[in-house]
Each structure stands twice: as C-alpha cells, then as structure tokens.
Motif scaffolding. Sequence first.
Motif, mmCIF file in Angstrom:
data_model
loop_
_atom_site.group_PDB
_atom_site.id
_atom_site.type_symbol
_atom_site.label_atom_id
_atom_site.label_comp_id
_atom_site.label_asym_id
_atom_site.label_seq_id
_atom_site.Cartn_x
_atom_site.Cartn_y
_atom_site.Cartn_z
ATOM 1 N N LYS A 109 42.649 39.069 33.288
ATOM 2 C CA LYS A 109 42.939 40.424 33.379
ATOM 3 C C LYS A 109 41.869 41.436 32.519
ATOM 4 C CE LYS A 109 46.669 44.390 33.169
ATOM 5 N NZ LYS A 109 46.044 45.106 32.075
ATOM 6 N N ALA A 110 41.662 40.775 31.279
ATOM 7 C CA ALA A 110 40.663 41.371 30.551
ATOM 8 C C ALA A 110 39.526 41.391 30.866
ATOM 9 C CB ALA A 110 40.620 40.809 29.030
ATOM 10 N N PHE A 111 39.208 40.391 31.781
ATOM 11 C CA PHE A 111 37.950 39.849 31.940
ATOM 12 C C PHE A 111 37.410 40.927 33.315
ATOM 13 C CE2 PHE A 111 34.889 38.103 35.141
ATOM 14 C CZ PHE A 111 33.763 37.720 34.572
ATOM 15 N N ASP A 112 38.618 41.108 33.996
ATOM 16 C CA ASP A 112 38.456 41.881 35.449
ATOM 17 C C ASP A 112 38.225 43.400 34.985
ATOM 18 O OD1 ASP A 112 38.911 39.623 36.791
ATOM 19 O OD2 ASP A 112 40.951 39.973 37.235
ATOM 20 N N GLU A 113 39.094 43.700 33.822
ATOM 21 C CA GLU A 113 38.642 45.260 33.451
ATOM 22 C C GLU A 113 37.400 45.649 32.830
ATOM 23 O OE1 GLU A 113 42.010 45.950 30.822
ATOM 24 O OE2 GLU A 113 43.540 45.845 32.487
ATOM 25 N N ALA A 114 36.830 44.441 32.436
ATOM 26 C CA ALA A 114 35.435 44.706 31.797
ATOM 27 C C ALA A 114 34.425 44.958 32.648
ATOM 28 C CB ALA A 114 35.102 43.533 31.046
ATOM 29 N N ASP A 115 33.368 45.794 32.284
ATOM 30 C CA ASP A 115 32.212 46.141 32.921
ATOM 31 C C ASP A 115 30.941 45.148 32.981
ATOM 32 O OD1 ASP A 115 33.268 48.592 33.956
ATOM 33 O OD2 ASP A 115 33.044 49.336 31.810
ATOM 34 N N LYS A 116 31.008 44.304 31.978
ATOM 35 C CA LYS A 116 30.009 43.320 31.620
ATOM 36 C C LYS A 116 30.242 42.267 30.783
ATOM 37 C CE LYS A 116 26.279 45.381 29.517
ATOM 38 N NZ LYS A 116 25.551 46.248 28.783
ATOM 39 N N LEU A 117 29.725 41.008 31.163
ATOM 40 C CA LEU A 117 29.900 39.794 30.454
ATOM 41 C C LEU A 117 28.909 39.562 29.480
ATOM 42 C CD1 LEU A 117 31.163 36.899 30.080
ATOM 43 C CD2 LEU A 117 29.956 36.257 32.039
ATOM 44 N N ILE A 118 29.227 39.247 28.170
ATOM 45 C CA ILE A 118 28.246 38.749 27.147
ATOM 46 C C ILE A 118 28.643 37.542 26.758
ATOM 47 C CG2 ILE A 118 27.155 39.538 24.876
ATOM 48 C CD1 ILE A 118 28.123 42.371 25.530
ATOM 49 N N MET A 119 27.689 36.552 26.674
ATOM 50 C CA MET A 119 27.854 35.211 26.069
ATOM 51 C C MET A 119 26.725 34.934 25.194
ATOM 52 S SD MET A 119 29.313 33.193 29.580
ATOM 53 C CE MET A 119 27.879 33.450 30.494
ATOM 54 N N GLU A 120 26.910 33.759 24.610
ATOM 55 C CA GLU A 120 25.635 33.165 23.754
ATOM 56 C C GLU A 120 24.303 33.269 24.489
ATOM 57 O OE1 GLU A 120 26.647 29.532 21.586
ATOM 58 O OE2 GLU A 120 28.778 30.141 21.603
ATOM 59 N N LEU A 121 24.349 32.613 25.812
ATOM 60 C CA LEU A 121 23.279 32.638 26.413
ATOM 61 C C LEU A 121 23.504 33.342 27.773
ATOM 62 C CD1 LEU A 121 22.078 29.007 26.143
ATOM 63 C CD2 LEU A 121 20.985 30.837 25.129
ATOM 64 N N ASP A 122 22.473 34.012 28.333
ATOM 65 C CA ASP A 122 22.591 34.587 29.648
ATOM 66 C C ASP A 122 22.582 33.601 30.730
ATOM 67 O OD1 ASP A 122 22.434 35.971 32.111
ATOM 68 O OD2 ASP A 122 20.573 37.290 31.560
#
Length: 288
Positions: free
Chosen positions: A62-75
């Motif tokens: 649910k938190a992922f779905d609500e977010a506008d952008k994904l940020i990780m260690e690497l793209d």
Amino acid sequence: MRSKFSGLAMATSLALGLSVSSANAALLYKITGKDMAEPSYLYGTIHLICEADFNVAEATQKAFDEADKLIMELDMDDPNMMQSMQAKIFQPEGLKISSGLSEAQAEKLDAFFKANMGVGLSAFDGMRPFVVSGMLMSAQLDCGQPASFEGYFTQQAMMQQKPVEGLETVDFQFGVFEQIPHAEQVQWLADALEDEAGAKAELQRMIDLYQAEDIDGMYGMFIEMDEYAEYKEVLLDQRNFAWQESLDKELQAEGSEFIAVGAGHLGGKAGMINLLRERGYTVEPVSN
C-alpha cells in the motif's frame, strides 16, 4: 570459530543480536515532518532470500502504491546498469583469487563451484572476491535462484509508471569494496568454506532476524564481528551520510517517495532511521 560468511553476506549489500522487542522492530517506516506535503516511506530489504520466504506485506504494498517515486541503492531501471556491472566484475589489476589460497583451499573452492555451478574455480578466478561471495551465498541458500525485493519493486514501478532513482552508481559501489584489501576479501572466502555448516547457520540467522523485522538485530549481527569493525564506516556509515544529502532534497520536493535500501543500513546511531530523525523528520514504524 565464528563464521565470517554472514558478515560478508551483509557487506555484499551492495546487505548484517538484539531482541525483537527493540525500538526498530519493523521493516517499513513512515516519514513525515519538516513541512513535507505528504508522507514518504523507508523500507529495509534483504539481498538474499528464498522464494518461499519472500513476502511483501499488505502495508508495504500500500505504501509503495501511494508513492510517486521509487528510490533504491542503485537505479535498477537503468538499462545500462547491468552492462556497467558486467564490465567491472573482474579485477582490473589481474589479481587472482587462487593466489591468496592454499592448495587445499583452492581445491575446496573448485569443488564447491563444480558441485553448485557446473564449472570450476578457473571460471571465476579473476573476479572480484565480493562478487564471488555473492555467488557462494546464493548457493548456500539451497533454493535455486533467490528472490529479489529490488527486482520486485523495480517491476512494480515499471507497471505503475513510477520513476526509479538510485542513491549510488555502480562505480561507487565497486569503489567501496576497493577500499578493502583483495587479500583480506579472499581470506573471508576461505574462512567461509572452512566452516560451511556454520556459514549456513549464520546466513539463516540473518534471514530469521529479517523475517522477525528486527532491524537492530541485523545491524548488531554485523557490528559484533570484529573482523568487519574497521570497515563498518566504509560499508555502512559513510554511505548512509551521503544518502541523507540526496534524500533530504527528495523529501522536501513535491511528491512522495518509497525508499528501499538494505535493512542493515537502517539501524544504529549512523543508520538511516536515526539520521532522518536528527534532520528533524518524524520516522515511525508501520506494522506489517
């Protein structure tokens, strides 16, 4: 003898006791405050886990779905990332893993590769030791191809047409391990093979802590190993401080972020949770 295998596993978090009643007994954290227009989320991943143990809880999805952008260690969405990795897996100086092994150790590693990968040590001898350690750890799981949280979230981001950003580059991550002497990394591999049962037990302990959402326990598992104490600042702290500079700008900008990094980076005084709080953010665990 304490196995060094799990420490190397968490160091390769390119991936780490305390009790599960610790203050950071969660994998998902809600970030608010500092005049943020909407909340963002911080999630701790594990880089090695079997498909049968892989789970993304409803609150996390649910938190992922609500977010506008994904940020990780690497793209992970960068089409050039894998090519960059492939270009760097071999030691540029031509160093060989076998050069730091005794004849008996080389034979044991050769036999391990043949049994698990169908080819001997010669196929991997020129690779960087931490890359080879990742292969060893995957084989130690005894479940075929491990599942990947990073791969899952990247796929979800593509399906939902969310932008994906990385906190580091491939060059930077490889540079982190270049600060650890080649001979020492080779010795870690040798130690892992000396006590294979202990190595599996340590790896399972790490997975158990992760499934218990014990962030402090995972962090504690890493720093309690004396052989890694001198590299903690390089492997964890310095990277966490650098990430905060980028994340502060992202969190203050318009939109919501879902930040997914190795769980070992969340705990401790120099961990992501504490650093965010020191910058004035409210960071609250979200029950899964």
